[in-house]
Design a protein around this motif. Structure first.
Motif, PDB file in Angstrom:
ATOM      1  N   ARG A 167      61.532  19.317 107.059  1.00  0.00           N
ATOM      2  CA  ARG A 167      62.206  18.145 106.475  1.00  0.00           C
ATOM      3  C   ARG A 167      61.226  17.196 105.824  1.00  0.00           C
ATOM      4  N   ARG A 168      60.032  17.063 106.405  1.00  0.00           N
ATOM      5  CA  ARG A 168      59.058  16.148 105.804  1.00  0.00           C
ATOM      6  C   ARG A 168      58.541  16.702 104.475  1.00  0.00           C
ATOM      7  N   ILE A 194      69.038  13.256 100.280  1.00  0.00           N
ATOM      8  CA  ILE A 194      68.222  14.091  99.409  1.00  0.00           C
ATOM      9  C   ILE A 194      69.042  15.195  98.752  1.00  0.00           C
ATOM     10  N   SER A 218      64.164  22.927  94.198  1.00  0.00           N
ATOM     11  CA  SER A 218      62.934  22.278  94.624  1.00  0.00           C
ATOM     12  C   SER A 218      61.891  23.306  95.061  1.00  0.00           C
ATOM     13  N   THR A 252      60.110  18.808 102.401  1.00  0.00           N
ATOM     14  CA  THR A 252      61.152  18.836 101.361  1.00  0.00           C
ATOM     15  C   THR A 252      61.719  17.450 101.050  1.00  0.00           C
ATOM     16  N   GLY A 253      61.396  16.461 101.886  1.00  0.00           N
ATOM     17  CA  GLY A 253      61.946  15.132 101.665  1.00  0.00           C
ATOM     18  C   GLY A 253      63.362  14.988 102.172  1.00  0.00           C
ATOM     19  N   ASP A 254      63.769  15.844 103.077  1.00  0.00           N
ATOM     20  CA  ASP A 254      65.140  15.844 103.584  1.00  0.00           C
ATOM     21  C   ASP A 254      65.268  14.859 104.757  1.00  0.00           C
ATOM     22  N   MET A 311      59.686  12.690  98.713  1.00  0.00           N
ATOM     23  CA  MET A 311      60.831  11.916  98.223  1.00  0.00           C
ATOM     24  C   MET A 311      61.586  11.387  99.432  1.00  0.00           C
ATOM     25  N   THR A 312      61.367  10.159  99.793  1.00  0.00           N
ATOM     26  CA  THR A 312      61.933   9.612 101.014  1.00  0.00           C
ATOM     27  C   THR A 312      63.333   9.093 100.829  1.00  0.00           C
ATOM     28  N   ASP A 321      61.889   4.467 108.907  1.00  0.00           N
ATOM     29  CA  ASP A 321      62.046   5.917 108.988  1.00  0.00           C
ATOM     30  C   ASP A 321      62.294   6.271 110.454  1.00  0.00           C
TER      31      ASP A 321
END
Length: 335
Positions: free
Chosen positions: A72-73, A17, A26, A75-77, A1-2, A86
Motif C-alpha cells: 500500500r505504501r 487512490i 500504475s 502504490t499510494g493506496d 501519492m498520498t 496518516d
C-alpha cells in the motif's frame, strides 16, 4: 501519492487512490506485486524454518500484514486527512517504534484513562517538562494503547516543530498540527481527542531546580477553543519526564545563534557526546483527571475573559495538585 486535494476555500478532502486516473496502469502497482510475491515466496520456502526460529510462531500472519502494508505504501493506496494525518503509518510504524520506549524503558503507568470519553471531542491539557518533549509522545502512546477504543491524540505543536526539516513531515503524518485556536477548534468540532501543553518551551526548558512547578499557562486560548466546541477538558498530570534530562544550565548564546529557545546542559550532555543524549530510564506515571464540562456555557462564553481565566486557573491548579499527590506516592525516580 498520498492524497489528492482540491483547494476550495476552507476545505480539503481525501480522494481514494482508486479514483486516480492511472490506477490500473500504475507501474508502482506491478512492482509492488512482484516485490510482495518474491518476499512471500522466499519466506514460505527455504527461509520459512529460519523465520520460525527467529520470529516465533505466528510470524506468517505478521509477515503477511507487513507485506500488505508495504504494498500500500508503494502504490499510494492509503489516505491522509486535511491536516496530513496518516492513520495507518501512525499505527503500524510510529506507535510501534514508541511503544517499547513507553512500556520497557519508561515503564509508563496510566491512570484515569476512563475519564477520556468514548466518542466526541475532548481537550487533554497536560504539564510539559523534560528538556525534550518526550512527554507528548508518551501521552500519545498511552491514550491509543490504553483507551478501550484506541483513540488517537491529535497534538497541538509549537511553530518550531513545523520548520525543522523532516520533523515537519513526520509530525503531520502523526496527526500533529499547529498550536492555534483555529486548528484546535476544527479538530474538536470533528470529535477528535486534542492535546495541548500550555507551558510550551517555558515548561520543557525550565531548570531542574524548578521541576514540577507549573509555568504560566498563557492566555487560555485552549479553554476558549473548548468553550466554542462545547467539549470537556481533561487535565493530565505527568510525573517522571522531569528527570529524563535534568537541565542544570542553558547555553543561551549558542541558542540565539541557532535560533532555538534553549540549548540544554545536563549532567551527561554535552560531556558524553551522543551518549549524553540518551534519556535517563525514569519511571513515569500519566494520570488523566476528571473531565471539566464546558457544555453548560453558550459558545459565546469563549469571549468572556473572566470565565476563560477562571477555567484556565482551575485546570492549572488541578494539574499542579495532582502532580504533588503523585510525587508523594512514588517510591523513587527510577522504580
Amino acid at each position: 501519492m498520498t492524497a489528492a486535494r482540491e483547494h476550495a476555500p476552507g476545505e480539503a478532502r481525501v480522494i481514494p487512490i482508486e479514483s486516480a486516473p492511472s490506477w490500473h496502469e500504475s507501474p508502482a502497482k506491478g512492482v509492488a506485486d512482484q516485490l510482495a510475491d518474491a518476499l512471500g515466496g522466499a519466506l514460505a520456502g527455504r527461509l520459512g524454518p529460519v523465520a520460525t526460529r527467529l520470529l516465533g510462531k505466528g510470524w506468517e500472519g505478521r509477515a503477511a500484514n507487513g507485506l500488505s502494508f508495504l504494498r500500500r505504501r508503494i502504490t499510494g493506496d492509503y489516505e491522509v486527512d486535511e491536516f496530513g494525518f496518516d492513520r495507518e503509518l501512525t499505527e503500524e510504524v510510529l506507535l510501534s517504534l514508541l511503544r517499547p520506549i513507553a512500556e520497557k524503558y519508561f515503564r509508563v503507568e496510566v491512570r484515569g484513562i476512563e475519564n477520556i470519553p468514548a466518542e466526541g471531542g475532548v481537550l487533554i491539557v497536560a504539564n510539559h517538562s523534560g528538556t525534550v518533549p518526550l512527554d507528548a509522545l508518551m501521552t500519545q502512546v498511552a491514550i491509543h494503547d490504553h483507551h478501550p477504543l484506541h483513540r488517537h491524540l491529535r497534538m497541538l505543536a509549537a511553530d518550531l516543530v513545523f520548520v525543522l526539516p523532516g520533523v515537519n513531515e513526520l509530525a503531520r503524518k502523526a496527526g500533529h498540527t499547529l498550536a492555534c485556536n483555529e486548528d484546535a477548534q476544527a479538530l474538536l468540532e470533528r470529535g477528535e481527542v486534542v492535546g495541548v501543553w500550555p507551558e510550551g518551551f517555558k515548561g520543557i526548558g525550565k531548570p531542574f531546580s524548578e521541576r514540577y512547578k507549573l509555568q504560566r499557562f498563557g492566555r487560555g486560548g485552549f479553554v476558549a477553543s473548548a468553550l466554542r466546541a462545547r467539549v470537556p477538558i481533561v487535565p493530565c498530570s505527568i510525573v517522571g519526564a522531569e528527570e529524563t534530562y535534568p537541565m542544570i544550565g542553558n547555553a543561551k548564546t549558542l541558542a540565539r545563534l541557532l535560533g532555538l529557545p534553549y540549548v540544554p546542559i545536563t549532567p551527561t550532555f554535552p560531556w558524553l557526546g551522543p551518549l549524553g543524549a540518551v534519556p535517563l530510564p525514569t519511571k513515569w506515571t500519566i494520570q488523566f483527571g476528571e473531565p471539566i464540562a464546558t457544555d453548560s456555557h453558550p459558545p459565546e462564553a469563549a469571549d468572556d475573559p473572566m470565565l476563560v481565566f477562571d477555567l484556565t486557573d482551575e485546570v492549572r491548579e488541578t494539574i499542579q495538585h495532582t502532580l504533588y499527590k503523585l510525587l508523594v506516592q512514588r517510591r523513587s525516580v527510577f522504580f
